[in-house]
Design a protein around this motif. Structure first.
Motif, PDB file in Angstrom:
ATOM      1  N   ASP A   1      -3.002   3.616  10.688  1.00 29.65           N
ATOM      2  CA  ASP A   1      -3.683   4.777   9.625  1.00 29.65           C
ATOM      3  C   ASP A   1      -4.400   5.783  10.522  1.00 29.65           C
TER       4      ASP A   1
ATOM      5  N   LYS B   1       3.275   2.267   1.881  1.00 29.05           N
ATOM      6  CA  LYS B   1       2.617   2.859   3.104  1.00 29.05           C
ATOM      7  C   LYS B   1       4.698   2.909   4.053  1.00 29.05           C
TER       8      LYS B   1
ATOM      9  N   GLN C   1       0.723  -1.242   0.046  1.00 33.25           N
ATOM     10  CA  GLN C   1      -0.067  -0.161  -0.124  1.00 33.25           C
ATOM     11  C   GLN C   1       1.049   1.468   0.104  1.00 33.25           C
TER      12      GLN C   1
END
Length: 115
Positions: free
Chosen positions: A113, A61, A59
């Motif tokens: 998150d 990150k 993702q």
């Protein structure tokens, strides 16, 4: 004075010989364990074993911390060859002592998150 110096040298040598755990960045406060893997490599007599570990976050990150714990408490070494903290990928190079095995628990930490 001489006794204190001898004690300091001996304690430093014992500290260096106790294993090679590797911690970079933040692995304790407000981070999530994103990836955990156990990396093992068998020993071959008289040979140094080298293993590469590659991780790319699916993702994208940013990596906040990397922790590699030596389960064997050996004199092996571990280096970051590319990426790392502040990047979305990391490449690690693990090298055993001569005639020794590799056994590491590797954890990659990212920011959660909700922050």
């Amino acid at each position: 004075m001489r006794v204190i110096l001898i004690i300091a040298v001996i304690s430093t040598l014992l500290w260096c010989a106790c294993g090679s755990n590797f911690v970079v960045g933040n692995v304790a406060n407000r981070v999530d364990l994103r990836h955990h893997e156990q990396v093992q490599y068998n020993a071959i007599p008289f040979i140094k074993r080298v293993k590469y570990f590659f991780y790319t976050d699916p993702q994208n990150k940013v990596i906040e911390g990397i922790q590699a714990l030596d389960n064997l408490h050996s004199k092996s070494s571990i280096n970051i060859t590319a990426g790392g903290v502040g990047s979305t990928f990391v490449n690690l190079r693990l090298k055993s002592e001569r005639g020794g095995a590799l056994d590491y628990d590797i954890g990659i930490y990212t920011r959660p998150d909700f922050i």
